[in-house]
Design a protein around this motif. Structure first.
Motif, short mmCIF file in Angstrom:
data_model
loop_
_atom_site.label_atom_id
_atom_site.label_comp_id
_atom_site.label_asym_id
_atom_site.label_seq_id
_atom_site.Cartn_x
_atom_site.Cartn_y
_atom_site.Cartn_z
N MET A 1 0.84 -1.20 0.00
CA MET A 1 0.00 0.00 0.00
C MET A 1 0.87 1.24 0.00
O MET A 1 1.89 1.29 0.65
CB MET A 1 -0.91 -0.02 1.23
N THR A 2 0.45 2.26 -0.71
CA THR A 2 1.18 3.51 -0.75
C THR A 2 1.12 4.24 0.59
O THR A 2 0.32 3.93 1.45
CB THR A 2 0.61 4.43 -1.84
N TRP A 242 2.05 13.45 -6.23
CA TRP A 242 1.44 12.63 -7.28
C TRP A 242 1.14 13.46 -8.53
O TRP A 242 1.11 12.93 -9.63
CB TRP A 242 0.16 11.99 -6.76
N ASP A 423 -4.79 -1.02 -7.45
CA ASP A 423 -3.49 -1.66 -7.56
C ASP A 423 -2.56 -1.28 -6.41
O ASP A 423 -1.55 -1.96 -6.19
CB ASP A 423 -2.82 -1.27 -8.89
N ARG A 424 -2.87 -0.20 -5.72
CA ARG A 424 -2.04 0.25 -4.61
C ARG A 424 -2.57 -0.23 -3.25
O ARG A 424 -2.07 0.17 -2.21
CB ARG A 424 -1.94 1.77 -4.61
N ALA A 460 -4.54 4.02 -10.19
CA ALA A 460 -4.87 3.92 -8.77
C ALA A 460 -4.72 5.27 -8.08
O ALA A 460 -5.56 5.66 -7.25
CB ALA A 460 -3.98 2.88 -8.09
N GLN A 461 -3.67 5.99 -8.43
CA GLN A 461 -3.45 7.30 -7.84
C GLN A 461 -4.55 8.28 -8.23
O GLN A 461 -5.02 9.07 -7.41
CB GLN A 461 -2.09 7.85 -8.26
#
Length: 506
Positions: A1-2, A242, A423-424, A460-461
């Motif tokens: 996870m980010t 980001w 995806d994160r 995802a971001q």
């Protein structure tokens, strides 16, 4: 996870089972036994109480039979020692404790009695006669609807204007998924103990938790090391850069091209809002593909956008080919034209944000692709999963996970405490405002996410940042009043947020 932000303990969200199995181990590793942990819990709740209600306030402490009740008895004893006027109301008042040492809850109850405290029946509690009610009836283990006297008690508490502090979880609320199966306390403050339970932050739970405070009781970091959180709370500070600053020599071609597909007759407003949002998000170019009958209306709404009348496949194909990101669904409708356009767009290779009638058509023509970003509200999620909105709301965590599995997409399940599976990793956004309960907010979000995608933000971001900045913009717009806020009122704040202003003000 980010880092959104999993490194901060207050952003780690846990399942009830993890707490039930892991807190004893974490306490032992921190040189504490469970009675010491219960004592720490009572002290932590009392500390929060003292900050808000000075002695000699009148306090009703309502206790159940388990550990949650034990915490309540400690709160009652501490409050009485500090000069508060305390009365305990118990689920089983003055019950005989055959062996006060057989459980930590019994020890806490026995200590209350030894101090001269007594207990009255739960239904003898008249909330209006007190300055504060402490809800220590049921804890995280409750996973069913309340029955009997607790239901009547909850109704009396909720009907009163007396503030309520809930210990760990408002009684009647499922702390694992946020479901409210029946009567549940509407707390003004919930003191979550050891770790944040994921269900406290989403769905109907937000009507019950009030202000949410975490007290880790001195074992939080140890618990975190021993237990992997699989859901994380997003805050603005975790988004970092980001969307970095632009190079001085950049041009519109480098900032991406959004194509918004929708706009049936009678629904031009939806596509207009998405169009304006994509522009304010910073997309270099924004095109709209709409029904011929609304082309003039949409074109007149924003001179910076390119608006195209879609009559057939030949007029749509070149637009699909040139798009960096596609927003499909605002005002799309479900006519024959809508079906034909949907079918063509789904063949395109670009990343696609799908909302509104785009989701309803996807439910009829299921497709699985990693290039899809789905943004359903509970009703749309229900159609995608062939179930009901009530079932979705009963376990939002399960629903969003099932959507991810079924469609292979990155998914945002909207609502109070929005859930994202990407995806994160899996994350939750508990920002936003009741002011956002008006038409067009979803169209605005679709445009914002597609605008971020066009600027080469990872899918995802873009989904996470778009959902968070949309919620934060709603908070700002709502400061002028929760009633009467329009989706278009968020546009100036969206522009500020994508430019870095206010991202760390959480």
């Amino acid at each position: 996870m980010t880092n959104t932000d999993g490194s901060r303990y207050e952003n780690c969200l846990y399942r009830v089972e993890q707490l039930q199995k892991g807190e004893k181990k974490a306490a032992e590793a921190s040189a504490m036994n469970m009675m010491q942990l219960m004592s720490a819990a009572g002290k932590a709740v009392f500390k929060q109480l003292q900050r808000r209600f000075p002695a000699p306030a009148r306090i009703a402490v309502c206790c159940g039979e388990g550990n949650n009740g034990g915490d309540g008895y400690i709160v009652a004893r501490l409050a009485q020692e500090a000069g508060y006027q305390v009365q305990v109301f118990a689920l089983k008042p003055n019950a005989e404790l055959s062996d006060p040492l057989e459980s930590d809850a019994h020890r806490a109850r026995s200590a209350w009695r030894e101090q001269g405290g007594n207990e009255k029946a739960l239904l003898d509690c008249a909330p209006d006669q007190f300055d504060l009610v402490v809800d220590a009836l049921f804890g995280v283990g409750l996973n069913r609807a309340l029955e009997g006297d607790p239901v009547t008690w909850v109704q009396h508490v909720n009907a009163s204007s007396t503030p309520v502090i809930s210990v760990d979880v408002p009684s009647g609320l499922n702390a694992d998924n946020g479901h409210v199966p029946g009567a549940a306390v509407r707390a003004h403050l919930t003191v979550s103990l050891v770790a944040l339970k994921r269900g406290l932050l989403t769905g109907k739970a937000q009507n019950h938790t009030g202000e949410l405070v975490l007290e880790d009781l001195g074992i939080g970091e140890t618990f975190k090391q021993q237990n992997d959180a699989d859901w994380f709370r997003v805050d603005a500070g975790g988004l970092g850069n980001w969307l970095p600053a632009r190079a001085r020599c950049t041009h519109k071609g480098e900032q991406g091209h959004v194509l918004i597909v929708g706009g049936q007759p009678g629904m031009s407003g939806a596509v207009i809002l998405a169009m304006k949002s994509a522009l304010r998000a910073g997309a270099g170019k924004v095109s709209v593909a709409c029904h011929p009958d609304v082309q003039a209306i949409v074109a007149a709404a924003q001179p910076e956008a390119m608006v195209h009348s879609i009559k057939d496949e030949d007029t749509l194909k070149p637009l699909l080919r040139d798009a960096s990101a596609i927003a499909l669904g605002p005002g799309l409708g479900q006519s024959r034209w809508s079906h034909d356009v949907f079918s063509q767009v789904m063949k395109a290779d670009a990343l696609k944000v799908i909302d509104a009638d785009g989701l309803n058509l996807l439910a009829s023509y299921p497709a699985r692709s990693s290039k899809l970003l789905l943004t359903p509200h509970p009703g749309e999620a229900a159609r995608l999963l062939q179930t009901t909105a009530d079932e979705v709301e009963a376990d939002r965590f399960l629903a969003v996970t099932q959507l991810r599995e079924k469609y292979g997409a990155q998914v945002l399940l909207k609502g109070a405490g929005s859930l994202l599976v990407t995806d994160r990793g899996r994350c939750l956004i508990d920002r936003g405002s009741p002011a956002m309960a008006s038409g067009g907010m979803g169209d605005l979000l679709t445009g914002l996410i597609s605008g971020l995608l066009a600027q080469r933000m990872a899918p995802a971001q873009a989904l996470i940042a778009g959902a968070l900045w949309h919620a934060m913009a709603g908070e700002e717009a709502g400061k002028d009043g929760e009633r009467g806020t329009l989706a278009s009122d968020l546009l100036p704040y969206i522009r500020r947020l994508v430019n870095g202003y206010g991202r760390d003000d959480d």
